[in-house]
Design an enzyme around this catalytic site. Structure first.
Site, short mmCIF file in Angstrom:
data_model
loop_
_atom_site.label_atom_id
_atom_site.label_comp_id
_atom_site.label_asym_id
_atom_site.label_seq_id
_atom_site.Cartn_x
_atom_site.Cartn_y
_atom_site.Cartn_z
N ASP A 100 -13.99 12.06 -14.50
CA ASP A 100 -14.01 12.59 -15.91
C ASP A 100 -15.14 13.34 -16.43
OD1 ASP A 100 -12.46 12.67 -18.21
OD2 ASP A 100 -12.85 10.58 -18.86
N HIS A 112 -8.07 -9.39 -6.01
CA HIS A 112 -6.98 -9.87 -6.35
C HIS A 112 -6.44 -9.01 -7.25
CE1 HIS A 112 -3.26 -12.38 -7.30
NE2 HIS A 112 -3.68 -12.25 -8.55
N CYS A 163 1.39 -13.23 -3.31
CA CYS A 163 0.48 -12.26 -3.21
C CYS A 163 -0.11 -12.12 -1.86
CB CYS A 163 -0.76 -12.50 -4.21
SG CYS A 163 -1.89 -10.89 -4.11
N CYS A 176 -2.85 -10.56 -0.87
CA CYS A 176 -3.99 -9.78 -0.74
C CYS A 176 -5.11 -10.84 -0.01
CB CYS A 176 -4.56 -9.69 -2.27
SG CYS A 176 -5.30 -11.31 -2.97
N CYS A 179 -5.82 -14.18 -1.84
CA CYS A 179 -4.74 -15.06 -1.90
C CYS A 179 -4.41 -15.59 -0.22
CB CYS A 179 -3.48 -14.52 -2.52
SG CYS A 179 -3.68 -14.34 -4.12
N ASP A 204 -5.54 4.84 -14.75
CA ASP A 204 -6.92 4.27 -14.64
C ASP A 204 -7.19 3.31 -15.62
OD1 ASP A 204 -7.74 6.46 -16.15
OD2 ASP A 204 -9.44 5.27 -16.19
ZN LIG Z 1 -3.92 -12.10 -4.50
#
Ligand SMILES: [Zn+2]
Length: 386
Positions: A96, A365, A334, A336, A339, A280
């Site tokens: 930025d 996560h 999930c 990820c 998880c 973002d």
């Molecule tokens: Zn997760």
């Protein structure tokens, strides 16, 4: 790897304004809709570069101009060969211009004044006053070396009336003209990589100004278009209304970026359906640190998607006693790394004991959930494209 920046519109959703775009940069490709984790101080909070890759991150917002001027200062970044090397992220990166931080300083009544040439403000790191012009901002971003750099703008307060917002907008347009002139003479970073310049639409909360600004920015030789201002990402109803006002003006072949959107999964679904490609937000990692974990399910809603959750704002508060002995993952669906490996009870324990591991697992996560929502949207757009 190619030393060019190109944007291709791959698919347009049949039922909404959502699109899939492919953007090629000197540091690789990314496909939108895409969420960008924020590392304004040359590091994404709680996530290493390896973690970012594991979370499916395609592009980051790295090393904001204002913060980098303050510390570590530009010579350090230049000696490192640019921000990609400095923060150990070799994928696509956006930075930025510093405009938003200067707006924050002036809003807080801190030492800052803005005139036609640029902004004067105090930098705490080197303990000196700085005169920031559109040209200085771009020259700094060419040392940072991000693949996408932003024109220096003046962020418009929501409280500005029509006449005041019109003055801010006109000055931002003159600054964009200067930015484009500078960029056309220096299209690459100091390391020789081609950079993309995005212009920023302002105009506050006034429809006529927003359309004027969109027309002006769309007419300039930029590589992409951002929508900025205090309200964007903060007031989501107003954000969607502003996108609706201007969507017909936005060129099809340029990436569209709402600055500061991503506080919740639903926010992403809403801006993408309105025709936005990039966004973002610091909220996912900040929420994570405070124990607010995204938890819900993406469900079909008409011809699009919605994020349905039993938790207020779609966020599970892991500190609650009910999770103390809960063996399940944060979110059943999930995939990820958090998880896949950690239970609610363990995360509850880590949070309650202020264990340093907590923020990293929670951030992984939250960021993953936003990336996964983008992937689901891309799949849906491809499946039902016009
Ligand atoms: Zn997760």
């Amino acid at each position: 790897m190619t030393n060019s920046f190109t944007t291709r519109l791959l698919y347009q959703h049949k039922h909404t304004r959502a699109r899939v775009i492919e953007v090629t940069t000197p540091h690789g490709k990314f496909v939108g809709p895409v969420f960008m984790p924020v590392g304004t101080r040359a590091g994404v909070n709680n996530l290493s570069s390896t973690d970012l890759q594991l979370s499916q991150t395609q592009i980051i917002l790295g090393g904001n101009t204002y913060h980098m001027l303050s510390a570590p200062q530009m010579q350090v970044i230049e000696n490192a060969g640019g921000m990609h090397n400095f923060m150990a992220w070799q994928g696509p990166m956006l930075t930025d211009s510093g405009g938003f931080q200067i707006f924050s300083l002036s809003k807080q009544g801190k030492m800052c004044n803005i005139d036609e040439d640029g902004a004067n403000f105090y930098l705490p790191g080197p303990n000196q006053w700085m005169h920031m012009t559109p040209e200085v901002s771009l020259a700094t971003q060419k040392i940072i070396g991000a693949d996408i750099i932003m024109a220096f703008d003046e962020c418009t307060l929501d409280s500005l009336d029509y006449d005041a917002a019109a003055l801010v907008m006109a000055r931002t347009h003159r600054w964009l003209e200067r930015s484009c002139a500078y960029h056309s003479l220096h299209p690459s970073s100091v390391y020789g990589a081609r950079q993309a310049l995005f212009g920023i639409i302002q105009g506050g909360v006034h429809q006529k100004l927003r359309r004027q600004s969109a027309e002006y920015v769309a007419s300039m030789a930029t590589d992409g278009i951002a929508i900025g201002g205090e309200t964007i990402g903060f007031d989501m109803l107003a954000t969607i209304k502003i996108i609706d006002w201007i969507h017909d003006i936005l060129p099809q072949d340029k990436a569209r970026y709402t600055m500061g959107v991503g506080a919740s999964v639903q926010d992403l679904l809403d801006v993408v359906a309105a025709g936005i490609d990039m966004f973002d937000c610091v909220a996912p990692t900040r929420n994570a640190r405070h124990g607010a974990l995204y938890c819900g399910e993406l469900k079909p809603a008409g011809n699009w998607l919605s994020f349905e959750s039993a938790h207020p704002n779609g966020r599970m508060l892991i500190k609650k006693a009910c999770y103390a002995d809960d063996p399940g993952p944060i979110m059943e669906s999930c995939t990820c790394p958090t998880c896949q490996n950690y239970s609610r009870s363990h995360l509850h324990y880590l949070f309650k004991t202020k264990h340093e591991l907590f923020s990293a697992l929670a951030s992984m996560h939250n960021v993953y959930v936003l990336h996964d929502a983008c992937a689901r949207m891309r799949d849906l757009i491809v499946k039902h494209h016009a």
